[in-house]
Design a protein around this motif. Structure first.
Motif, PDB file in Angstrom:
ATOM      1  N   LEU A 131     -71.981 -10.711  32.350  1.00 33.45           N
ATOM      2  CA  LEU A 131     -71.597  -9.763  33.391  1.00 33.45           C
ATOM      3  C   LEU A 131     -71.156  -8.445  32.775  1.00 33.45           C
ATOM      4  N   GLN A 132     -70.340  -8.523  31.739  1.00 27.69           N
ATOM      5  CA  GLN A 132     -69.850  -7.302  31.105  1.00 27.69           C
ATOM      6  C   GLN A 132     -71.000  -6.496  30.496  1.00 27.69           C
ATOM      7  N   THR A 133     -71.990  -7.185  29.927  1.00 26.14           N
ATOM      8  CA  THR A 133     -73.148  -6.493  29.357  1.00 26.14           C
ATOM      9  C   THR A 133     -73.934  -5.778  30.442  1.00 26.14           C
ATOM     10  N   VAL A 134     -74.162  -6.436  31.563  1.00 27.87           N
ATOM     11  CA  VAL A 134     -74.907  -5.820  32.664  1.00 27.87           C
ATOM     12  C   VAL A 134     -74.224  -4.545  33.128  1.00 27.87           C
ATOM     13  N   LEU A 135     -72.926  -4.627  33.349  1.00 26.78           N
ATOM     14  CA  LEU A 135     -72.207  -3.465  33.855  1.00 26.78           C
ATOM     15  C   LEU A 135     -72.179  -2.339  32.834  1.00 26.78           C
ATOM     16  N   HIS A 136     -72.080  -2.688  31.553  1.00 30.45           N
ATOM     17  CA  HIS A 136     -72.094  -1.665  30.494  1.00 30.45           C
ATOM     18  C   HIS A 136     -73.459  -0.988  30.418  1.00 30.45           C
ATOM     19  N   LEU A 137     -74.533  -1.767  30.420  1.00 31.78           N
ATOM     20  CA  LEU A 137     -75.878  -1.193  30.342  1.00 31.78           C
ATOM     21  C   LEU A 137     -76.177  -0.339  31.573  1.00 31.78           C
ATOM     22  N   ALA A 138     -75.770  -0.826  32.743  1.00 32.73           N
ATOM     23  CA  ALA A 138     -75.979  -0.046  33.962  1.00 32.73           C
ATOM     24  C   ALA A 138     -75.235   1.280  33.884  1.00 32.73           C
ATOM     25  N   HIS A 139     -74.023   1.245  33.353  1.00 35.84           N
ATOM     26  CA  HIS A 139     -73.219   2.471  33.260  1.00 35.84           C
ATOM     27  C   HIS A 139     -73.886   3.507  32.360  1.00 35.84           C
ATOM     28  N   GLU A 140     -74.534   3.071  31.295  1.00 33.37           N
ATOM     29  CA  GLU A 140     -75.243   4.007  30.424  1.00 33.37           C
ATOM     30  C   GLU A 140     -76.306   4.780  31.202  1.00 33.37           C
ATOM     31  N   VAL A 141     -77.073   4.062  32.016  1.00 32.23           N
ATOM     32  CA  VAL A 141     -78.110   4.716  32.818  1.00 32.23           C
ATOM     33  C   VAL A 141     -77.472   5.617  33.867  1.00 32.23           C
ATOM     34  N   GLU A 142     -76.411   5.155  34.477  1.00 34.90           N
ATOM     35  CA  GLU A 142     -75.723   5.950  35.491  1.00 34.90           C
ATOM     36  C   GLU A 142     -75.224   7.276  34.917  1.00 34.90           C
ATOM     37  N   GLN A 143     -74.759   7.260  33.691  1.00 37.26           N
ATOM     38  CA  GLN A 143     -74.313   8.498  33.056  1.00 37.26           C
ATOM     39  C   GLN A 143     -75.469   9.480  32.889  1.00 37.26           C
TER      40      GLN A 143
END
Length: 275
Positions: A131-143
Motif C-alpha cells: 500500500l505504501q509503495t502504491v501511494l508513493h509511486l502515485a504521488h510521484e506522478v501527481e507531482q
C-alpha cells in the motif's frame, strides 16, 4: 462527512452525464452527508464529458476521484502533447468557457486513494507493491501533473515501455510504468509483463493472468477498481471491479464501501456502438 455517512464508489462514467445524474438521484444516495469517490475515466467516448466534470465539481468536498487513462489522455491533449483519436469526444471540455478551470481541477486529482480501509485505483497493481509503495509511486506522478510546467512533462507519462517492473527503474520509466499499471492494466503475461493487447474477460487458455490473481500479492488492503467493462461487476473480499459498461449500454454502478450495498442504473445516454 459524519462517522455514519455512506461512502459510495462509482464506476467508469466516460462522458455519460445523464446516467450519472440518474444514479445520484437514486434514494439510497440521497444522504446529504454521503461521500462519493469515482474510479476514473470520467470523460471521453460518451456524449457529455464536460457535463460529467461539472456535476462532480458541484459536489465539492463530498466528491473525490482518481485519474483513469481517458482522463490522462484528455490532459495530454489539453497540453498539446497528444492528438485526439477518431473516437474521442473531448471537444465539449476543450472548447468550454471554463476549460482552463476544468483541466486545472482534473490534473490535481490523485492516481490512488486510501479511504476507509480501501485502496481505490482505476485499473491494476503490480503484485510486489505494498500500500505504501502504491501511494508513493502515485504521488510521484501527481507531482509531475501538478507542476507549473506540467505541459512539458506529461508526454513522458505515455508509452508502453517499460512493460516489466523493477525497483531500479529510472524516474521517468518508473512514472510511466506506474501510469500503465494504475490506469491501463488488466492482465500480466507469463513473463510478468503488462499485456496491452487483450481487453476481454479472463481466459485461462490465453496464458494471461488478471492482475488481482497474481501470486504473492503484497497488498492486503481491499482494492476497488474500474477500467475493465468486459469483466463486469466483480465482487470478492479483496477486490471489487465496478466498471459495468455504462458507455456500452450496460449499467452505471455505485458500491457503498461500508456495507457493500450495490446501486445500479441503466444507461441513460444511449449506448456507444463498437467500431
Amino acid at each position: 462527512m459524519t462517522h455514519r455517512s455512506s461512502i459510495w464508489v462509482i464506476g467508469d462514467i466516460q462522458g455519460c452525464a445523464q446516467s450519472l445524474r440518474h444514479l445520484l438521484q437514486q434514494p439510497a444516495l440521497q444522504d446529504p452527508n454521503a461521500h462519493f469517490i469515482f474510479v476514473g475515466d470520467l470523460v471521453n467516448r460518451g456524449p457529455d464529458s464536460v457535463g460529467v466534470l461539472r456535476q462532480i465539481q458541484a459536489l465539492g468536498k463530498r466528491a473525490q476521484t482518481v485519474l483513469g487513462n481517458h482522463d490522462l489522455h484528455l490532459l495530454g491533449v489539453a497540453a498539446g502533447q497528444r492528438k485526439c483519436n477518431r473516437s474521442d469526444t473531448l471537444s465539449s471540455v476543450l472548447t468550454a468557457p471554463d476549460a482552463d478551470a476544468l483541466i486545472h481541477w482534473l490534473r490535481h486529482q490523485p492516481l490512488a486513494l486510501h479511504h476507509a480501509g480501501h485502496l481505490i485505483i482505476h485499473a491494476g497493481l503490480h503484485p510486489a507493491w505494498s500500500l505504501q509503495t502504491v501511494l508513493h509511486l502515485a504521488h510521484e506522478v501527481e507531482q509531475t501533473l501538478q507542476s507549473p510546467h506540467w505541459q512539458d512533462h506529461i508526454a513522458q507519462l505515455f508509452g508502453n515501455q517499460p512493460s516489466q517492473w523493477a525497483n531500479d527503474l529510472e524516474p521517468i520509466a518508473r512514472q510511466r510504468y506506474t501510469v500503465n499499471a494504475l490506469t491501463r492494466l488488466r492482465h500480466f503475461t507469463a513473463k510478468g509483463e503488462i499485456d496491452h493487447q487483450y481487453k476481454g474477460a479472463p481466459k485461462a487458455q490465453l496464458g494471461l493472468t488478471p492482475w488481482f490473481d497474481m501470486e504473492n500479492r503484497q497488498i492486503e488492503t481491499p482494492v476497488i477498481f474500474g477500467h475493465w467493462s468486459t469483466l463486469g461487476l466483480y465482487m470478492r473480499a479483496d477486490v471489487m471491479g465496478i466498471d459495468t459498461g455504462c458507455l456500452w449500454g450496460g449499467q452505471l454502478t455505485a458500491v457503498d464501501l461500508r456495507t457493500r450495498q450495490i446501486v445500479q442504473v441503466a444507461n441513460q445516454d444511449g449506448p456507444l456502438r463498437p467500431n
